[in-house]
Write an enzyme that holds these catalytic residues in place. Structure first.
Site, PDB file in Angstrom:
ATOM      1  N   ASP A 246       0.880  -1.173   0.000  1.00 43.98           N
ATOM      2  CA  ASP A 246       0.000   0.000   0.000  1.00 43.98           C
ATOM      3  C   ASP A 246       0.912   1.215   0.000  1.00 43.98           C
ATOM      4  O   ASP A 246       1.514   1.543   1.009  1.00 43.98           O
ATOM      5  CB  ASP A 246      -0.897  -0.027   1.232  1.00 43.98           C
ATOM      6  CG  ASP A 246      -1.686   1.261   1.407  1.00 43.98           C
ATOM      7  OD1 ASP A 246      -1.678   2.093   0.476  1.00 43.98           O
ATOM      8  OD2 ASP A 246      -2.312   1.429   2.468  1.00 43.98           O
TER       9      ASP A 246
ATOM     10  N   LYS B  75       3.125  11.489  -3.470  1.00 47.80           N
ATOM     11  CA  LYS B  75       2.182  10.673  -4.237  1.00 47.80           C
ATOM     12  C   LYS B  75       1.242  11.564  -5.057  1.00 47.80           C
ATOM     13  O   LYS B  75       0.758  11.175  -6.113  1.00 47.80           O
ATOM     14  CB  LYS B  75       1.364   9.802  -3.295  1.00 47.80           C
ATOM     15  CG  LYS B  75       0.483   8.785  -3.998  1.00 47.80           C
ATOM     16  CD  LYS B  75      -0.289   7.977  -2.987  1.00 47.80           C
ATOM     17  CE  LYS B  75      -1.183   6.951  -3.629  1.00 47.80           C
ATOM     18  NZ  LYS B  75      -1.936   6.202  -2.599  1.00 47.80           N
TER      19      LYS B  75
ATOM     20  N   GLU C   5      -7.293   0.750  -4.476  1.00 49.48           N
ATOM     21  CA  GLU C   5      -7.294   0.752  -3.014  1.00 49.48           C
ATOM     22  C   GLU C   5      -8.632   0.342  -2.393  1.00 49.48           C
ATOM     23  O   GLU C   5      -8.657  -0.507  -1.511  1.00 49.48           O
ATOM     24  CB  GLU C   5      -6.823   2.109  -2.491  1.00 49.48           C
ATOM     25  CG  GLU C   5      -5.313   2.208  -2.540  1.00 49.48           C
ATOM     26  CD  GLU C   5      -4.781   3.619  -2.405  1.00 49.48           C
ATOM     27  OE1 GLU C   5      -5.561   4.522  -2.043  1.00 49.48           O
ATOM     28  OE2 GLU C   5      -3.586   3.811  -2.652  1.00 49.48           O
TER      29      GLU C   5
ATOM     30  N   ASP D  82     -12.954   5.354   1.270  1.00 48.18           N
ATOM     31  CA  ASP D  82     -11.513   5.359   1.516  1.00 48.18           C
ATOM     32  C   ASP D  82     -10.990   6.787   1.428  1.00 48.18           C
ATOM     33  O   ASP D  82     -10.743   7.309   0.345  1.00 48.18           O
ATOM     34  CB  ASP D  82     -10.837   4.453   0.473  1.00 48.18           C
ATOM     35  CG  ASP D  82      -9.330   4.400   0.651  1.00 48.18           C
ATOM     36  OD1 ASP D  82      -8.819   5.053   1.576  1.00 48.18           O
ATOM     37  OD2 ASP D  82      -8.673   3.698  -0.133  1.00 48.18           O
TER      38      ASP D  82
END
Lengths: 496, 567
Positions: B7, B69, B150, B172
């Site tokens: 992850d 990211k 994800e 999420d």
């Protein structure tokens, strides 16, 4: 299909024609174990398409052709099934778009793509649109495999879309069906009798006493369940982990008492909306069926959000454009438009007052109002046009009489007394004026709501005509003045 | 050979694997599952990763970088350090460092070399961002077996054991991205019904909101602050945010540069400020529900994933929207990594997962641009694979020439939901020759095939000549292969801070941060602590290093607790 061996969707899935969505899914799952998406994408795609189409057929084809008798025969059908069926049939015309949506994803044809595009453009779901898009779709069907399958699909699409349009069931029907559903839901809950002994071990007596008064307040005379159960429930809410109690306590505890009192429930659909949603609470928190049931009774506010969602297909809370709602405490929900139309000038002051004071309390808190204090009777006549202007008139003439008496009477005490009375009248209006205005507005709105059904626009117009009463208000005011003046004169005559 | 699940988060990264007892997380050198996604350069020019680098964000802002990211898939280069020893990194490379550190952790833990991985990416990551992630894996010496969305990963971890049959929604909300997936589980089939998301919305936006408000409240200009002070403000905001999750009012006091920031923050106020962000959170949820042709009440459970989903404000909002109490059984930070591990198990056909099938969707629409009306200048997108179509999928459509004697048809391949081509992401283009003929006589059959790993293949066939042009949009890297190779070599040359010293590095970095934040006597005290500890480290003969370290750590803990008085 292009293959020499033509298979119906049912053959592809390896089952008989059925309307049981569950059975279709099961068959699909079974086949999926042998046709892995990553290994055999092509077969997977045909399998998936067969599944989608089967579900689509089950939903639309069966419902309209066969399901009427079958429904009675099969009371044990899964509840989700029953619900979706009800929705399809009983939602009145404002749900056309939703049905189109359903049609769109289940069949992947150009028609549906076109339909979707049409939907996205926000065109009304009228017959014309439909025909138009069908043409568009028909023009480039050539690349879609399987002409015969295509024909069937067209047919289905037509039916799927048209049938809900023709079914125009009255609104009451819908309410009834919803309500039945809820009753079932609640029955399911009550079958499992709550395990009280489990709670008893957990309850701390001190806490128990502390919450006693609160329960008393919340329960009211209309309790649906045993009072002790409520206590235990509230106790458990407090004991639950932080995020649960934080989430639950404020909204639930405050709302419970009022929502449960049958007397306060204005119409069946509102109650249904509130009952419609059962919270799922995880075993982890030790919540039982009963807790969930209790928790499931929502605050007004939450149910309104959902109702809005159902009506408009979006979750924006747009109270201004739909029916009159009630806030979390059973008070009619007032919007800026209401204030604006009812009060005209300075509406924002009252709206702000309403907003801040309704936030946390059940009662409107008094708030000081200078114009009310200074011009009290005139101000009342100006602001409260729901019959109160007559009262204002009375008040006005009374004040004048008292003033006159105080000024003409030769005693100091009389003068002081008269001034005191006038002053206190002014102070009272100063303190309660705003509350009075908002309450009047709310009452007016509620009267409108209970009366003949009006669109929100009409309602606002009506509000404006009442709120800014013009000659009628003036008339009432004078009548009030004359009335009390007459009485006062009579009394004066009689005594002296 | 074990495939690991990774992850790769905006704030934290985790690594996991599938064991016979189900998914397992792998701890890093600091015995923690969470490795902060922060990369820094230490004083020796070595690369620091994780906690140690995170601690240095304040003390060495020009040497440390976080949140990279968010720039994945872009060309944004970051310069770490200055002068001769400065480095220039692309986001892929920064991610590669984190992956390298995770890889080392996994190898240490599993006792074998790890060369393959499944990496989770936000569902709404576009094709370019996905490729950047695969490149990052390559740069770290990992063959990225496949990517997993994800929320799908979270659903896998949650759905595998927790539910029998249900439709649930995964919410999420990570540090930098927001994803929603709706999953239907029945008969061991886990079917993703719809996915939607917002690539630029996350917990950090809520923090930034607080930063802005602090800046207005205390009348300072964030941009004019030094990098280190800026990071201090960020940290303060982070603490206030966390504190507001637990209580109604957060009081703070911090010395930042010349300024002393003191005050309190009401939760109500924060919630009001966050209204627009909360509205943005609703959009993907509504889209996912609509795409799955469901109504909110059909959703049986809402599972909250990602660190930011801990906030009671968010939970309340979700609860209201779905009229359900949101669930978060598993640690919301860990569930995605666990799901990635489940996916490795599925991938390798682990016996215990033999019966489980998972189907995912393509979260965005893929199409080409074409003319659909008489105005030939008016190009619009013609969708070929609609968003939330189950993958693998293969769809085709015909296109025709619009001019007489036209000999070539250009197809631009786009990804996105907007009508105008320029509002979408251009993935690439294809050209196909057709014989000259009257307008509309010649045409092509355009077939889009989207496979399970998110690779798109476009096949264009001229209808009359049957000439086929094919293009696979996989590995059409943002970096060319040679460049990737070159970068890989360059990166391999850069030394990572030794893994066994990680703990010490963290403590020293933390102490340095405390030093930077404190004043006068406390500074002297912290300095002496640091120097003593360094002395103890270099003194090889010291056998009681563990005890010294513990004491050092405790002292820092005490110091820190006294610094941010949050109550």
């Amino acid at each position: 299909m292009e293959n020499e061996t033509y298979q119906t969707v049912w053959e592809r899935l390896g089952i008989e024609k059925t309307d049981d969505e569950r059975a279709i899914k099961r068959a699909y799952a079974k086949q999926l174990k042998t046709i892995r998406p990553d290994e055999d994408p092509q077969h997977f795609q045909t399998l998936r398409e067969a599944r989608d189409e089967a579900i689509y057929l089950a939903k639309y084809d069966f419902d309209y052709e066969y399901d009427w008798e079958e429904e009675d025969d099969d009371p044990d059908a899964p509840r989700s099934e029953a619900t979706s069926h009800e929705e399809d049939v009983s939602q009145p015309s404002d749900n056309q778009c939703d049905n189109l949506e359903t049609a769109k994803t289940t069949v992947d044809t150009p028609i549906n793509n076109a339909l979707e595009r049409a939907l996205e453009k926000g065109e009304p779901c009228s017959d014309e649109t439909y025909v138009l898009t069908l043409d568009e779709g028909g023009a480039d069907t050539s690349h879609v495999a399987g002409q015969s399958a295509e024909l069937v699909r067209d047919d289905e699409v037509t039916r799927g879309i048209n049938d809900p349009l023709t079914l125009e069931e009255p609104l009451e029907e819908k309410d009834q069906s919803l309500s039945d559903d809820i009753d079932t839901a609640l029955d399911i809950g009550s079958d499992a009798s709550p395990d009280i002994s489990f709670y008893d071990t957990d309850i701390d007596d001190v806490t128990y006493e502390q919450i006693d008064d609160e329960v008393e307040n919340l329960m009211g005379p209309w309790s649906l369940w045993d009072r002790n159960e409520w206590k235990r429930f509230i106790n458990r809410v407090r004991e639950a982990s932080f995020d649960i109690s934080n989430y639950a306590e404020y909204e639930i505890l405050r709302a419970l008492g009022e929502n449960l009192t049958e007397g306060k429930i204005e119409s069946s659909y509102k109650r249904d909306a509130r009952l419609n949603i059962l919270y799922y609470l995880d075993e982890e928190y030790g919540w039982t069926q009963n807790d969930r049931r209790v928790y499931g009774i929502l605050s007004h506010e939450q149910s309104e959000i959902l109702m809005d969602y159902l009506r408009h297909g979006e979750s924006g809370v747009s109270h201004g454009t739909s029916e009159t709602y009630y806030d979390a405490f059973g008070f009619p929900l007032l919007t800026a438009e209401h204030f604006k139309d009812y009060l005209g000038k300075n509406d924002s002051v009252y709206e702000k007052y309403y907003q801040t004071s309704r936030e946390d309390g059940r009662e409107l808190k008094p708030s000081w109002c200078w114009p009310g204090f200074i011009f009290s009777p005139l101000w009342l006549a100006h602001r409260c046009n729901d019959g109160l202007e007559a009262l204002a008139g009375m008040f006005y003439i009374l004040a004048l009489i008292i003033l006159h008496y105080g000024l003409t009477a030769p005693s100091l005490i009389a003068t002081l007394l008269a001034s005191l009375i006038i002053l206190s009248l002014h102070v009272l209006v100063g303190i309660y004026g705003r509350k009075l205005v908002v309450t009047t507005l709310a009452n007016t709105l509620q009267d409108l709501h209970n009366g003949e059904p009006l669109s929100e626009e009409e309602k606002l117009k009506k509000l404006a005509s009442i709120g800014r009463g013009g000659f009628k208000a003036l008339f009432d005011f004078i009548v009030g003045m004359a009335g009390i003046g007459l009485i006062a004169t009579l009394i004066y005559r009689l005594i002296l | 050979m074990t495939i690991v699940g990774i992850d790769l988060g905006t704030t934290n990264s985790l690594v996991s694997y599938w064991s016979d007892d189900g998914p397992k997380l792998i701890p890093n050198a600091l015995k923690s599952f969470l490795t902060p996604s922060v990369v820094g350069v230490d004083d020796q020019g070595d690369i620091l990763i994780g906690e140690a680098a995170k601690e240095r964000l304040i003390t060495h802002p020009h040497l440390t970088i976080a949140d990279f990211k968010r720039t994945m898939g872009s060309d944004k280069q970051v310069t770490l350090g200055d002068g001769a020893s400065s480095y220039q990194f692309r986001p892929e490379e920064l991610s590669a460092f984190v992956l390298r550190s995770l890889k080392a952790d996994a190898e240490q833990h599993l006792g074998e070399e790890v060369t393959e991985a499944i990496i989770s990416v936000p569902a709404y990551f576009n094709d370019i961002q996905r490729k950047a992630t695969i490149d990052a894996g390559k740069l770290a010496g990992l063959k990225v077996e496949s990517l997993i969305n994800e929320p799908t990963a979270a659903a896998l971890a949650y759905g595998l054991n927790e539910v029998e049959e249900s439709q649930f929604l995964i919410f999420d909300l990570g540090g930098g991205t927001f994803d929603v997936s709706i999953l239907d589980k029945y008969d061991n089939v886990m079917e993703v019904r719809a996915t939607a998301g917002d690539n630029f919305l996350g917990g950090n936006d809520f923090r930034d909101l607080l930063v802005e408000t602090l800046a207005t409240d205390h009348e300072f200009d964030l941009e004019s602050l030094s990098a280190s002070d800026k990071n201090k403000v960020l940290r303060l905001a982070e603490l206030v945010k966390k504190d507001l999750s637990a209580r109604e009012v957060a009081t703070y006091s911090a010395q930042i540069g010349e300024m002393k920031l003191e005050g309190s923050f009401q939760r109500d106020r924060f919630e009001e400020l966050a209204n627009s962000l909360r509205r943005r959170l609703r959009v993907p949820m509504e889209r996912a529900i609509n795409d799955a042709t469901l109504r909110p009440e059909n959703i049986e459970n809402v599972v909250m994933v990602g660190g930011a989903s801990r906030s009671p404000m968010i939970r309340r909002m979700v609860g209201r929207l779905f009229q359900k109490l949101p669930l978060s059984h598993l640690n919301p930070d860990e569930i995605v990594a666990l799901g990635a591990a489940v996916q490795t198990g599925l991938k390798t056909r682990n016996e215990s997962l033999e019966d489980v099938v998972m189907t995912d969707v393509c979260p965005y629409t893929l199409g080409t641009s074409a003319v659909v009306d008489d105005n030939y200048d008016n190009l619009v997108i013609v969708p070929i694979i609609e968003r939330n179509a189950v993958v693998p999928i293969s769809e085709s459509q015909h296109f025709f020439t619009i001019r007489d004697k036209q000999t070539q048809i250009n197809l631009d391949i786009y990804q996105g939901e907007n009508m105008r081509p320029e509002d979408n992401i251009l993935l690439g283009d294809l050209k196909v020759e057709v014989p000259a003929a009257a307008a509309g006589k010649e045409g092509v059959d355009v077939r889009f095939t989207y496979d399970i790993n998110g690779a798109l293949e476009v096949e264009v066939k001229a209808l009359s000549t049957e000439k086929v042009v094919r293009k696979i949009f996989k590995n059409q890297a943002n970096l060319s292969d040679e460049e990737l190779e070159k970068r890989f070599k360059a990166l391999s040359g850069i030394k990572l801070h030794p893994r066994e010293h990680a703990e010490n590095a963290v403590l020293i970095a933390k102490a340095e941060r405390i030093y930077a934040e404190s004043l006068k006597a406390q500074r002297d005290y912290v300095r002496s602590l640091i120097l003593d500890f360094e002395q103890a480290i270099t003194d090889q003969s010291n056998r009681e290093l563990d005890k010294v370290r513990e004491r050092f750590s405790e002292s820092l803990e005490t110091l820190e607790n006294n610094m941010f008085d949050m109550d």
